[in-house]
Scaffold this active site. Structure first.
Site, PDB file in Angstrom:
ATOM      1  N   GLY A 239       0.755  -1.244   0.000  1.00  0.00           N
ATOM      2  CA  GLY A 239       0.000   0.000   0.000  1.00  0.00           C
ATOM      3  C   GLY A 239       0.784   1.290   0.000  1.00  0.00           C
ATOM      4  O   GLY A 239       0.204   2.366  -0.169  1.00  0.00           O
ATOM      5  N   GLU A 275       3.908  -6.772   1.154  1.00  0.00           N
ATOM      6  CA  GLU A 275       3.413  -7.089  -0.182  1.00  0.00           C
ATOM      7  C   GLU A 275       3.351  -5.850  -1.077  1.00  0.00           C
ATOM      8  O   GLU A 275       2.280  -5.483  -1.575  1.00  0.00           O
ATOM      9  CB  GLU A 275       2.023  -7.733  -0.062  1.00  0.00           C
ATOM     10  CG  GLU A 275       2.019  -9.018   0.760  1.00  0.00           C
ATOM     11  CD  GLU A 275       0.636  -9.419   1.221  1.00  0.00           C
ATOM     12  OE1 GLU A 275      -0.329  -8.693   0.911  1.00  0.00           O
ATOM     13  OE2 GLU A 275       0.514 -10.453   1.901  1.00  0.00           O
ATOM     14  N   PRO A 276       4.466  -5.185  -1.296  1.00  0.00           N
ATOM     15  CA  PRO A 276       4.430  -4.009  -2.175  1.00  0.00           C
ATOM     16  C   PRO A 276       4.253  -4.411  -3.630  1.00  0.00           C
ATOM     17  O   PRO A 276       4.792  -5.417  -4.088  1.00  0.00           O
ATOM     18  CB  PRO A 276       5.802  -3.357  -1.943  1.00  0.00           C
ATOM     19  CG  PRO A 276       6.692  -4.511  -1.581  1.00  0.00           C
ATOM     20  CD  PRO A 276       5.825  -5.469  -0.815  1.00  0.00           C
ATOM     21  N   GLY A 277       3.502  -3.646  -4.355  1.00  0.00           N
ATOM     22  CA  GLY A 277       3.367  -3.845  -5.798  1.00  0.00           C
ATOM     23  C   GLY A 277       3.646  -2.551  -6.525  1.00  0.00           C
ATOM     24  O   GLY A 277       4.607  -2.413  -7.275  1.00  0.00           O
ATOM     25  N   ARG A 278       2.811  -1.551  -6.231  1.00  0.00           N
ATOM     26  CA  ARG A 278       2.918  -0.261  -6.902  1.00  0.00           C
ATOM     27  C   ARG A 278       4.289   0.384  -6.701  1.00  0.00           C
ATOM     28  O   ARG A 278       4.885   0.904  -7.640  1.00  0.00           O
ATOM     29  CB  ARG A 278       1.819   0.672  -6.375  1.00  0.00           C
ATOM     30  CG  ARG A 278       1.675   1.968  -7.124  1.00  0.00           C
ATOM     31  CD  ARG A 278       0.744   2.923  -6.378  1.00  0.00           C
ATOM     32  NE  ARG A 278      -0.501   2.284  -5.975  1.00  0.00           N
ATOM     33  CZ  ARG A 278      -1.632   2.328  -6.672  1.00  0.00           C
ATOM     34  NH1 ARG A 278      -1.662   2.978  -7.821  1.00  0.00           N
ATOM     35  NH2 ARG A 278      -2.720   1.745  -6.218  1.00  0.00           N
ATOM     36  N   TYR A 318     -10.260   5.622 -11.971  1.00  0.00           N
ATOM     37  CA  TYR A 318      -9.950   6.252 -10.687  1.00  0.00           C
ATOM     38  C   TYR A 318      -9.785   7.769 -10.763  1.00  0.00           C
ATOM     39  O   TYR A 318      -9.515   8.396  -9.728  1.00  0.00           O
ATOM     40  CB  TYR A 318      -8.645   5.687 -10.116  1.00  0.00           C
ATOM     41  CG  TYR A 318      -8.610   4.205  -9.884  1.00  0.00           C
ATOM     42  CD1 TYR A 318      -9.491   3.584  -9.003  1.00  0.00           C
ATOM     43  CD2 TYR A 318      -7.673   3.405 -10.528  1.00  0.00           C
ATOM     44  CE1 TYR A 318      -9.450   2.217  -8.783  1.00  0.00           C
ATOM     45  CE2 TYR A 318      -7.616   2.034 -10.313  1.00  0.00           C
ATOM     46  CZ  TYR A 318      -8.512   1.452  -9.436  1.00  0.00           C
ATOM     47  OH  TYR A 318      -8.462   0.102  -9.221  1.00  0.00           O
ATOM     48  N   CYS A 346     -14.597   4.776 -28.322  1.00  0.00           N
ATOM     49  CA  CYS A 346     -15.875   5.483 -28.454  1.00  0.00           C
ATOM     50  C   CYS A 346     -16.533   5.659 -27.091  1.00  0.00           C
ATOM     51  O   CYS A 346     -17.616   5.135 -26.826  1.00  0.00           O
ATOM     52  CB  CYS A 346     -16.779   4.730 -29.417  1.00  0.00           C
ATOM     53  SG  CYS A 346     -18.187   5.704 -29.962  1.00  0.00           S
ATOM     54  N   GLU A 347     -15.858   6.382 -26.210  1.00  0.00           N
ATOM     55  CA  GLU A 347     -16.337   6.712 -24.872  1.00  0.00           C
ATOM     56  C   GLU A 347     -15.786   8.080 -24.491  1.00  0.00           C
ATOM     57  O   GLU A 347     -14.581   8.328 -24.644  1.00  0.00           O
ATOM     58  CB  GLU A 347     -15.823   5.701 -23.831  1.00  0.00           C
ATOM     59  CG  GLU A 347     -16.250   4.270 -24.030  1.00  0.00           C
ATOM     60  CD  GLU A 347     -17.471   3.915 -23.205  1.00  0.00           C
ATOM     61  OE1 GLU A 347     -17.986   4.798 -22.494  1.00  0.00           O
ATOM     62  OE2 GLU A 347     -17.897   2.757 -23.301  1.00  0.00           O
TER      63      GLU A 347
END
Length: 421
Positions: A239, A275-278, A318, A346-347
């Site tokens: 996190g 548990e780092p990811g980012r 986000y 197409c959004e």
């Protein structure tokens, strides 16, 4: 710090000119730096020393097998949330004893595969999961090492969609019932209690929520030990945030985080898992895209790119910010003008930035989205029948395609006609 820097007017990935990769593989594509991955992993493991610890990379942040192998070869463990991620980690050469299985919806088949292939521990998120894991393990004549994910009811003060440690969130068991549920776990066959798990959210830019949660974890550890449980491991989750802008955004450093962990939990004589990811992968990657058109609208101009929300969904999902920079370094003092940076899907939501000050750019120019190494490629899709884009890994002055762009024929061939057509 990352290894995507301007040199002689060109944006490089380590010692490779990003324009050269674009010429070789086409745009858009993701590019990752092994030097940055190495540095960020090393910062974490150094920050926790001399505590006994294991840094488990959160595979959900970037699941490319080459990335996992590089981190695994450095000594990292893996935190997985599906059997697919488990099998990716194993295919990358990471042994089962360095893999932690998290996630709120593990199936019995996933449990069986992990028990057969080897697992460090299951982070159990509910009482029904506890019962199911006991049935599976006992039926196999196996023992499943477990930590219960305890929800500490701490507000991580992060984005609503990535907060996980409040009592109203779907994750974990209430801390008020932890003693009761640990007693049940100890009585069930096929289970071995080894620790406590806690994860309160992602992209935290303040250590105070971590400290509040870990203080509750320390108190719970002492209470559970007094009740006769062997608590040998503390899984602290991940996190810790990263700077997505080059301005004044400055999340805590791993060294500050490590010092806090040692102060709050260091006297418990437990092995610590994180548990780092980012933080490991985020700034280790960029998304490179090409300008298709510069469009003059009524009251605003648009840069229309060949990358879209199906390639990088974070801004649409986000409202996330990514710095977007030209691959050719702008001249000092170059004029900036606000533009909307959008993709071809197409959004209206296919918008990366609104009224972003940018130097002059025209059709054919290349840009890079910084901090795109986490939750980029893993969240991509083939929406609008757009093929998944390549992933490239750089090491020094070498680069290799580690996931190729599928052809349209390959993409179409996955669909079949039923017999009656």
């Amino acid at each position: 710090m990352d290894h995507f820097l301007y040199r002689d007017g060109e944006l490089h990935a380590e010692d490779v000119v990003l324009r050269d990769i674009a010429a070789a593989v086409g745009t858009p594509f993701y590019c990752y730096s092994t030097a940055t991955l190495t540095r960020h992993y090393q910062l974490f493991t150094d920050a926790l020393s001399p505590l006994r610890h294991l840094v488990c990379f959160a595979v959900k942040a970037n699941s490319n097998i080459a990335v996992l192998k590089h981190l695994g070869d450095l000594g990292a463990g893996m935190d997985v949330v599906s059997v697919g991620e488990y099998l990716r980690a194993r295919a990358a050469g990471v042994p089962g004893e360095r893999i932690v299985f998290s996630g709120v919806g593990k199936t019995r088949e996933e449990m069986r595969i992990a028990l057969e292939g080897g697992i460090r521990q299951f982070n159990v998120e509910s009482e029904p999961e506890l019962e199911a894991l006991s049935e599976v393990a006992a039926g196999m004549g196996a023992t499943a090492p477990i930590a219960l994910r305890v929800n500490p009811d701490v507000d991580a003060r992060t984005h609503e969609k990535i907060a996980t440690g409040r009592k109203e969130d779907k994750f974990g068991v209430p801390i008020a019932r932890a003693s009761e549920i640990y007693a049940r776990a100890a009585a069930l066959p096929g289970l071995q209690v080894v620790g406590i798990d806690m994860h309160i959210g992602s992209q935290l830019t303040d250590l105070a929520p971590f400290e509040a949660a870990y203080t509750r974890m320390a108190d719970l550890t002492r209470a559970l030990r007094a009740e006769g449980h062997r608590i040998e491991r503390l899984d602290l989750g991940g996190g810790l945030g990263i700077p997505y802008t080059r301005s004044n955004e400055a999340p805590p450093l791993p060294t500050d985080y490590g010092a806090m962990v040692k102060r709050v939990l260091g006297d418990l004589d437990c092995e610590v898992e994180i548990e780092p990811g980012r933080l490991i992968a985020g700034n280790a990657g960029v998304l490179v895209a090409q300008v298709i058109y510069r469009k003059e609208g009524e009251g605003r101009d648009f840069l229309i790119l060949d990358a879209a929300m199906n390639d990088l969904i974070r801004p649409a999902m986000y409202g996330a910010h990514h710095d977007i920079v030209p691959l050719i370094e702008p001249e000092a003092g170059a004029p900036l003008a606000p533009v909307d940076i959008v993709g071809p899907v197409c959004e209206t939501g296919d918008t990366f930035a609104r009224q972003r000050p940018m130097p002059p750019l025209a059709a054919g120019d290349l840009v890079a989205f910084r901090s795109a190494g986490a939750y980029g490629a893993v969240m991509s899709s083939e929406y609008n029948s757009r093929p998944l884009i390549p992933e490239v890994l750089v090491c020094g002055d070498h680069f290799a395609v580690i996931r190729a762009r599928p052809t349209f024929d390959e993409m179409l061939a996955r669909d079949t006609f039923p017999a009656w057509m």
